[in-house]
Scaffold this motif. Structure first.
Motif, PDB file in Angstrom:
ATOM      1  N   PRO A  34      -6.951  -0.682  -7.287  1.00  0.00           N
ATOM      2  CA  PRO A  34      -7.417   0.496  -6.549  1.00  0.00           C
ATOM      3  C   PRO A  34      -7.558   0.186  -5.068  1.00  0.00           C
ATOM      4  O   PRO A  34      -8.033  -0.892  -4.695  1.00  0.00           O
ATOM      5  CB  PRO A  34      -8.777   0.799  -7.194  1.00  0.00           C
ATOM      6  CG  PRO A  34      -8.688   0.202  -8.563  1.00  0.00           C
ATOM      7  CD  PRO A  34      -7.859  -1.033  -8.400  1.00  0.00           C
ATOM      8  N   ILE A  35      -7.168   1.120  -4.226  1.00  0.00           N
ATOM      9  CA  ILE A  35      -7.163   0.873  -2.785  1.00  0.00           C
ATOM     10  C   ILE A  35      -8.556   0.518  -2.273  1.00  0.00           C
ATOM     11  O   ILE A  35      -8.698  -0.339  -1.392  1.00  0.00           O
ATOM     12  CB  ILE A  35      -6.569   2.085  -2.028  1.00  0.00           C
ATOM     13  CG1 ILE A  35      -6.556   1.817  -0.522  1.00  0.00           C
ATOM     14  CG2 ILE A  35      -7.318   3.372  -2.341  1.00  0.00           C
ATOM     15  CD1 ILE A  35      -5.737   0.638  -0.103  1.00  0.00           C
ATOM     16  N   TYR A  54       0.883  -1.168   0.000  1.00  0.00           N
ATOM     17  CA  TYR A  54       0.000   0.000   0.000  1.00  0.00           C
ATOM     18  C   TYR A  54       0.914   1.209   0.000  1.00  0.00           C
ATOM     19  O   TYR A  54       1.457   1.600   1.032  1.00  0.00           O
ATOM     20  CB  TYR A  54      -0.932  -0.014   1.204  1.00  0.00           C
ATOM     21  CG  TYR A  54      -1.844   1.197   1.301  1.00  0.00           C
ATOM     22  CD1 TYR A  54      -2.290   1.874   0.163  1.00  0.00           C
ATOM     23  CD2 TYR A  54      -2.271   1.667   2.537  1.00  0.00           C
ATOM     24  CE1 TYR A  54      -3.123   2.976   0.258  1.00  0.00           C
ATOM     25  CE2 TYR A  54      -3.118   2.771   2.639  1.00  0.00           C
ATOM     26  CZ  TYR A  54      -3.527   3.428   1.488  1.00  0.00           C
ATOM     27  OH  TYR A  54      -4.357   4.530   1.573  1.00  0.00           O
ATOM     28  N   SER A 105       0.683   7.983  -3.754  1.00  0.00           N
ATOM     29  CA  SER A 105      -0.472   8.843  -3.486  1.00  0.00           C
ATOM     30  C   SER A 105      -0.580   9.910  -4.559  1.00  0.00           C
ATOM     31  O   SER A 105       0.354  10.145  -5.327  1.00  0.00           O
ATOM     32  CB  SER A 105      -0.343   9.495  -2.111  1.00  0.00           C
ATOM     33  OG  SER A 105       0.791  10.335  -2.074  1.00  0.00           O
ATOM     34  N   LEU A 106      -1.727  10.564  -4.578  1.00  0.00           N
ATOM     35  CA  LEU A 106      -1.945  11.677  -5.498  1.00  0.00           C
ATOM     36  C   LEU A 106      -1.270  12.940  -4.968  1.00  0.00           C
ATOM     37  O   LEU A 106      -1.068  13.099  -3.767  1.00  0.00           O
ATOM     38  CB  LEU A 106      -3.443  11.944  -5.646  1.00  0.00           C
ATOM     39  CG  LEU A 106      -4.259  10.896  -6.400  1.00  0.00           C
ATOM     40  CD1 LEU A 106      -5.737  11.198  -6.259  1.00  0.00           C
ATOM     41  CD2 LEU A 106      -3.854  10.893  -7.868  1.00  0.00           C
ATOM     42  N   GLU A 143      -7.591   9.428   6.394  1.00  0.00           N
ATOM     43  CA  GLU A 143      -8.184   8.402   5.535  1.00  0.00           C
ATOM     44  C   GLU A 143      -7.178   7.307   5.230  1.00  0.00           C
ATOM     45  O   GLU A 143      -7.517   6.105   5.213  1.00  0.00           O
ATOM     46  CB  GLU A 143      -8.683   9.031   4.231  1.00  0.00           C
ATOM     47  CG  GLU A 143      -9.328   8.020   3.285  1.00  0.00           C
ATOM     48  CD  GLU A 143      -9.757   8.634   1.960  1.00  0.00           C
ATOM     49  OE1 GLU A 143     -10.254   7.898   1.104  1.00  0.00           O
ATOM     50  OE2 GLU A 143      -9.581   9.876   1.793  1.00  0.00           O
ATOM     51  N   ILE A 144      -5.931   7.707   4.989  1.00  0.00           N
ATOM     52  CA  ILE A 144      -4.887   6.717   4.714  1.00  0.00           C
ATOM     53  C   ILE A 144      -4.670   5.832   5.935  1.00  0.00           C
ATOM     54  O   ILE A 144      -4.498   4.609   5.821  1.00  0.00           O
ATOM     55  CB  ILE A 144      -3.589   7.429   4.284  1.00  0.00           C
ATOM     56  CG1 ILE A 144      -3.763   8.041   2.893  1.00  0.00           C
ATOM     57  CG2 ILE A 144      -2.404   6.465   4.290  1.00  0.00           C
ATOM     58  CD1 ILE A 144      -2.641   8.945   2.455  1.00  0.00           C
ATOM     59  N   ASN A 193      -7.296   3.294   6.042  1.00  0.00           N
ATOM     60  CA  ASN A 193      -7.021   2.260   5.042  1.00  0.00           C
ATOM     61  C   ASN A 193      -5.972   1.269   5.557  1.00  0.00           C
ATOM     62  O   ASN A 193      -6.082   0.056   5.331  1.00  0.00           O
ATOM     63  CB  ASN A 193      -6.547   2.891   3.743  1.00  0.00           C
ATOM     64  CG  ASN A 193      -7.638   3.666   3.033  1.00  0.00           C
ATOM     65  OD1 ASN A 193      -8.829   3.466   3.290  1.00  0.00           O
ATOM     66  ND2 ASN A 193      -7.246   4.557   2.131  1.00  0.00           N
ATOM     67  N   CYS A 251      -3.307   1.218  -4.504  1.00  0.00           N
ATOM     68  CA  CYS A 251      -3.014   2.653  -4.585  1.00  0.00           C
ATOM     69  C   CYS A 251      -4.250   3.394  -5.109  1.00  0.00           C
ATOM     70  O   CYS A 251      -5.271   2.787  -5.450  1.00  0.00           O
ATOM     71  CB  CYS A 251      -1.826   2.895  -5.505  1.00  0.00           C
ATOM     72  SG  CYS A 251      -2.073   2.269  -7.185  1.00  0.00           S
ATOM     73  N   GLU A 252      -4.114   4.698  -5.190  1.00  0.00           N
ATOM     74  CA  GLU A 252      -5.176   5.494  -5.799  1.00  0.00           C
ATOM     75  C   GLU A 252      -5.275   5.138  -7.285  1.00  0.00           C
ATOM     76  O   GLU A 252      -4.255   4.975  -7.957  1.00  0.00           O
ATOM     77  CB  GLU A 252      -4.879   6.980  -5.637  1.00  0.00           C
ATOM     78  CG  GLU A 252      -4.812   7.447  -4.194  1.00  0.00           C
ATOM     79  CD  GLU A 252      -6.135   7.276  -3.471  1.00  0.00           C
ATOM     80  OE1 GLU A 252      -7.197   7.338  -4.130  1.00  0.00           O
ATOM     81  OE2 GLU A 252      -6.116   7.078  -2.236  1.00  0.00           O
ATOM     82  N   PRO A 253      -6.480   5.006  -7.815  1.00  0.00           N
ATOM     83  CA  PRO A 253      -6.614   4.540  -9.204  1.00  0.00           C
ATOM     84  C   PRO A 253      -5.935   5.448 -10.215  1.00  0.00           C
ATOM     85  O   PRO A 253      -5.480   4.977 -11.267  1.00  0.00           O
ATOM     86  CB  PRO A 253      -8.132   4.486  -9.426  1.00  0.00           C
ATOM     87  CG  PRO A 253      -8.723   5.317  -8.335  1.00  0.00           C
ATOM     88  CD  PRO A 253      -7.794   5.215  -7.171  1.00  0.00           C
ATOM     89  N   GLU A 254      -5.804   6.743  -9.887  1.00  0.00           N
ATOM     90  CA  GLU A 254      -5.226   7.686 -10.855  1.00  0.00           C
ATOM     91  C   GLU A 254      -3.741   7.419 -11.134  1.00  0.00           C
ATOM     92  O   GLU A 254      -3.232   7.800 -12.182  1.00  0.00           O
ATOM     93  CB  GLU A 254      -5.405   9.123 -10.355  1.00  0.00           C
ATOM     94  CG  GLU A 254      -6.846   9.625 -10.372  1.00  0.00           C
ATOM     95  CD  GLU A 254      -7.636   9.206  -9.156  1.00  0.00           C
ATOM     96  OE1 GLU A 254      -8.793   9.660  -9.018  1.00  0.00           O
ATOM     97  OE2 GLU A 254      -7.109   8.424  -8.319  1.00  0.00           O
TER      98      GLU A 254
END
Length: 496
Positions: free
Chosen positions: A303-304, A252, A255-256, A328-329, A332, A284-287
């Motif tokens: 995606p996370i 994990y 990040s964005l 939020e992280i 997660n 991870c973040e989908p982006e």
């Protein structure tokens, strides 16, 4: 593998040997002969060469006196500068022998004008040894400065004068030793003081009787792996191995909004693959998935949110590189983390842990650098740097698992065992090195070391250090990139 002792442990070992009949004078002779052989090797022979021996009052000075005696008998031109009058019986015996041989001798108290001293071919520092503590006497500071200006080989017996043999701390002036000859075993202070004062270290064997060593298994002593240990420690790959049996790692990371975050995650994932993991998945973040898939095509990405809902099968969870520090992280992390499985906590995962302290259990591996350690302990970074062994112990006490306190000498402990990693290169002093180490630890845990996280941690540190040295051979210490260290992992792991 080496055993590293504190001064008190070394004294206890010697006293144990003496109680079993080992002669103190003969042990000094063995130490001196071993050190003298190395001195000859450093100077490519001593015939006709002037060597200045700095002699203290204790048995360290006695070792120097015995070396001076051997030197003159071998065609060398030793000179002795008595910093203090020898006091121990064995040192006095060697002083009398040196006087009988007519070795030139001055007393520093009577000749403090060091500027008038003739430049020698080498200097042997036999002033304090493991007994030094506090600060260097002000009267010796001019001598230390002159020796430094000579720019000749300086050989310290056991520990350079001015360095605490237990902690490695320097209080003011200290001798800069190009070579250090540790008697019997390396001392903890040598390993922790990785500065310009500590040059090449060699151990002079004393051949003490095995029964002088404590049982069981030298409990409480510090060990250090050597480069030659690597091939023996890395897990062997069975002939019928497949990607599922080689270990599965869930990362994990990334990040964005952080330009290098995806790159950090990619480096950890690549190191994990190079470290032998069969399957690596990055949550991870989908982006940032397209970036990761292009940087590390052998790793899968998820995606996370999906990873939390349906966690992919994994043997090890690794957390932190380029992750960010939002609440939020942290939520997660808690959703993914399972105390019953091995885990690796690095970078932002450690920073979040500092804000939410909790015991991680026996299967976690924490990899803080001194700054992260200070945050975890709620103290100043100076406190960590000045007493790294204490900091590592406190981290393990408070957070559990196995701690790797990273540095020029990394300290690895699980509360019962302690190891130093002495193998590495200044080439690793670069962003990304920690990401690679985290990936290697995770790979070893996933492969076959999940039940022995301490072994995985110290083996990973050694492997990472050897790879850093290998990469520096190609690129130099300044120009090595983390991907070149990672690429060197396979080369240095090859078995003959």
């Amino acid at each position: 593998m080496q055993t590293i002792l504190t001064p008190d442990q070394m004294r206890a070992l010697e006293n144990s040997a003496f109680s079993q009949g080992v002669s103190t004078l003969l042990l000094m002779e063995e130490a001196a002969r071993g050190a003298y052989r190395v001195l000859k090797d450093i100077l490519k022979g001593v015939t006709g060469k002037e060597i200045l021996f700095l002699i203290g009052s204790g048995n360290n000075g006695g070792d120097g006196l015995a070396m001076a005696r051997l030197c003159v008998q071998d065609g060398g031109l030793p000179r002795m500068l008595l910093i203090a009058e020898p006091k121990t019986p064995d040192a006095l015996a060697n002083l009398a022998y040196c006087q009988a041989l007519g070795i030139p001798m001055l007393r520093y108290a009577q000749h403090p004008d060091v500027q008038a001293f003739r430049k020698p071919d080498a200097v042997v520092d036999a002033i304090f040894g493991i007994g030094f503590h506090g600060a260097m006497p002000a009267s010796l500071e001019p001598l230390v400065q002159v020796i430094d200006g000579w720019q000749v080989p300086v050989i310290a017996l056991d520990v350079p004068s001015g360095i605490n043999a237990e902690t490695g701390t320097l209080a003011g002036t200290a001798v800069k030793a190009s070579h250090i000859l540790a008697m019997g075993h390396l001392k903890t202070g040598l390993c922790l003081c990785r500065t310009e004062h500590v040059g090449e270290m060699r151990v002079i064997p004393l051949h003490l009787p095995q029964r002088a060593y404590p049982d069981p298994c030298h409990a409480g002593w510090i060990t250090a792996l050597e480069e030659t240990d690597l091939a023996l420690l890395l897990p062997r790959r069975p002939r019928n191995a497949h990607k599922g049996s080689a270990g599965r790692v869930l990362l994990y990371m990334g990040s964005l909004g952080m330009a290098g975050a995806a790159g950090m995650a990619a480096q950890a994932a690549e190191a994990c693959l190079r470290g032998g993991a069969g399957l690596v998945t990055v949550a991870c973040e989908p982006e940032i998935i397209p970036i990761l898939q292009s940087l590390v095509p052998n790793a899968m990405c998820l995606p996370i949110a999906d990873a939390i809902k349906h966690p992919p099968g994994h043997d090890v969870l690794a957390l932190g590189c380029g992750l960010g520090q939002s609440e939020e992280i942290w939520e997660n992390i808690l959703a993914l983390w399972n105390r019953g499985k091995p885990s690796v906590w690095d970078a932002d995962a450690l920073n979040l842990l500092a804000n939410h302290p909790m015991h991680l259990g026996e299967k976690a591996v924490l990899t803080p650098h001194p700054g992260e350690a200070a945050r975890l302990l709620n103290c100043g970074i100076t406190d960590v740097l000045e007493k790294p062994r204490d900091a590592a112990k406190q981290l393990q006490d408070e957070y559990g698992g196995t701690v790797i306190l990273k540095g020029a000498t990394s300290i690895i402990t699980n509360g019962r065992q302690v190891a130093f990693n002495l193998v590495g290169s200044p080439a690793l002093a670069k962003g990304g090195s920690g990401d690679a180490l985290a990936g290697i630890v995770a790979a070893l845990l996933a492969d076959s070391m999940g039940d022995v996280p301490f072994e995985a941690a110290r083996t990973a540190c050694l492997w990472h250090g050897v790879a850093g040295k290998e990469a520096a051979k190609e690129q130099g210490e300044r120009s090595v990139l983390t991907r070149e260290v990672i690429a060197s992992l396979g080369k240095v792991a090859k078995r003959e």
